[in-house]
Motif scaffolding. Structure first.
Motif, short mmCIF file in Angstrom:
data_model
loop_
_atom_site.label_atom_id
_atom_site.label_comp_id
_atom_site.label_asym_id
_atom_site.label_seq_id
_atom_site.Cartn_x
_atom_site.Cartn_y
_atom_site.Cartn_z
N PHE A 47 0.57 -1.16 0.46
CA PHE A 47 -0.29 0.20 0.15
C PHE A 47 0.91 1.01 0.11
O PHE A 47 0.62 2.52 -1.13
N THR B 256 0.68 4.20 -2.64
CA THR B 256 0.42 5.31 -2.68
C THR B 256 1.44 6.19 -2.66
O THR B 256 1.46 7.74 -3.11
N GLY C 231 -7.15 1.63 0.19
CA GLY C 231 -6.31 2.00 1.87
C GLY C 231 -7.52 2.19 3.05
O GLY C 231 -6.62 0.92 3.79
N LEU D 167 -5.60 -1.47 4.45
CA LEU D 167 -4.48 -1.03 4.79
C LEU D 167 -4.47 -1.06 6.04
O LEU D 167 -4.88 -1.21 7.36
#
Length: 425
Positions: A13, A17, A183, A187
């Motif tokens: 992630f 990101t 996310g 996440l």
């Protein structure tokens, strides 16, 4: 195995990101000056002052808020800080896309600076899931993924900009919104409760973080080197587009293509070369090579009179990517697990301070030297020559603040950090 799976998800992630944020950031670089000019009716050298002002307000907010974000992530975990940051970026881009006046652009940059803690929190995630011997490579992987995003972002922004200067902002906002949803679903939290420390507002500011970390040998000096390099690096977002347009007559598409080429070269360095160079040469020498390459890249760009000269600077600009992971890891291995977020917050504050000072100075230099009628010396590349000087000073300072042990150490010699944290007040 559950922990390993959680850490793998976190790393994936973080990389996604960083890539998405790099795309979002890169998309607007070729067109932000155009949007400023469309709202104000100003020409290149006058629009540069607004560009510097927007970068300044963004930096002020980062300078104040990044250490707070680092302290919050140490106290409450990385996940909530990261998700809030990603969501704020989506809001910021959409606000700027709809901006009816120049004042709204300033407001959008302030909001983005206040909540744009993504990269410091991403580095804290990397510190959580990486052993000390692997941090430089993983920091480099973050840089490589940023390079991927930076290949796509400016090129995409340049092409989308053909449909109007607002279109890339809508695209950036949409991409960040999708990343927030992703996310929120996948996440994990990697900062274990037993490693958290109580939030302390006295340490959650630039001065407090620096005071707390300065007790650790070498960290204060390396933050100063990091700061100088960050000031020099602001020459790209603040004057690259305007400088190449003024000196070479480039359109947004040309700017985007050149930045995409730089990103491709950076991807090779940070995604491949760094994994060979750091284990063989060590952190110190890779940092030194990166800083020396900065001097060469800025010097070439400052004197570019043809498009091919800009591209010739690309390999040196890419090799400059060696200094970031090297410096970050040299500091990271000096601090304890409970202080990784604080360190990243302090680095974020240094970056924020650099972004306050750098764009104002560099756009001011461009304003003075980029008017063929009134400039004492017409030199649109003058900001890059100043950046080259700052990089040269950082090269010397790095030599002064490091030790003989730093220069001979290999990653296999790096122990886990043994510095005791300051007891919470």
């Amino acid at each position: 195995m559950a922990t390993s799976f959680r850490e793998k998800n976190a790393l994936i992630f973080v990389l996604i990101t960083v890539a998405i944020n790099a795309i979002g950031f890169g998309i607007i670089i070729p067109v932000l000056p155009e949007l400023i000019k469309s709202l104000t009716g100003l020409d290149n050298n006058q629009a540069a002052l607004h560009l510097g002002g927007m970068t300044f307000i963004f930096a002020v907010m980062q300078f104040v808020c990044m250490p707070i974000a680092g302290g919050l992530s140490d106290a409450f975990g990385r996940r909530p800080v990261m998700l809030f940051s990603v969501g704020a970026l989506a809001f910021d881009y959409l606000m700027m896309a709809l901006a009816p006046t120049i004042a709204i652009l300033y407001l959008g940059r302030a909001i983005s600076g206040a909540f744009g803690a993504t990269f410091s929190t991403a580095n804290a995630y990397i510190s959580d899931v990486s052993p000390p011997q692997m941090r430089a490579q993983n920091f480099g992987l973050v840089g490589a993924i940023f390079g991927v995003g930076f290949i796509l972002g400016p090129v995409l922004g340049g092409w989308l900009g053909e449909f109007g200067p607002r279109v890339p902002f809508f695209a950036a906002g949409g991409i960040c919104a999708l990343n927030f949803v992703y996310g929120f679903i996948v996440l994990p939290e990697t900062h274990k409760p037993e490693k958290r420390r109580a939030f302390d507002i006295k340490r959650s500011n630039a001065a407090g973080s620096l005071k707390s970390l300065s007790r650790i040998s070498g960290v204060k000096g390396m933050i100063f080197v990091y700061f100088l390099l960050a000031v020099a690096h602001t020459v790209y977002p603040s004057t690259y587009t305007l400088s190449t347009q003024e000196a070479l007559g480039w359109a947004p598409k040309d700017v985007g293509n050149s930045l995409g080429a730089f990103g491709l070269a950076s991807l090779f360095v940070q995604g491949y070369l760094i994994r060979i160079a750091i284990p063989k040469l060590g952190l110190f020498w890779c940092g030194l090579i990166g800083m020396g390459s900065c001097v060469l890249a800025y010097g070439i760009l400052g004197n570019a009179s043809e498009g091919w000269i800009v591209y010739a600077a690309g390999p040196f600009a890419a090799l400059a990517g060696l200094y970031g992971p090297s410096l970050t890891n040299m500091m990271s291995i000096r601090v304890s697990d409970t202080e990784q977020g604080e360190l990243q917050g302090a680095l974020g504050a240094a970056q924020g301070l650099a972004m306050m000072i750098g764009p104002l100075v560099l756009t001011g230099v461009f304003y003075v030297f980029a008017d063929p009628e009134t400039s004492p010396i017409y030199k649109p590349g003058a900001p890059f020559l100043l950046a080259a000087l700052l990089a040269a000073i950082s090269f010397v300072a790095f030599m002064m603040v490091t030790t003989k042990e730093d220069r001979t150490a290999k990653l296999s010699d790096v122990p886990a950090p043994v510095v005791e944290p300051i007891p919470d007040a």
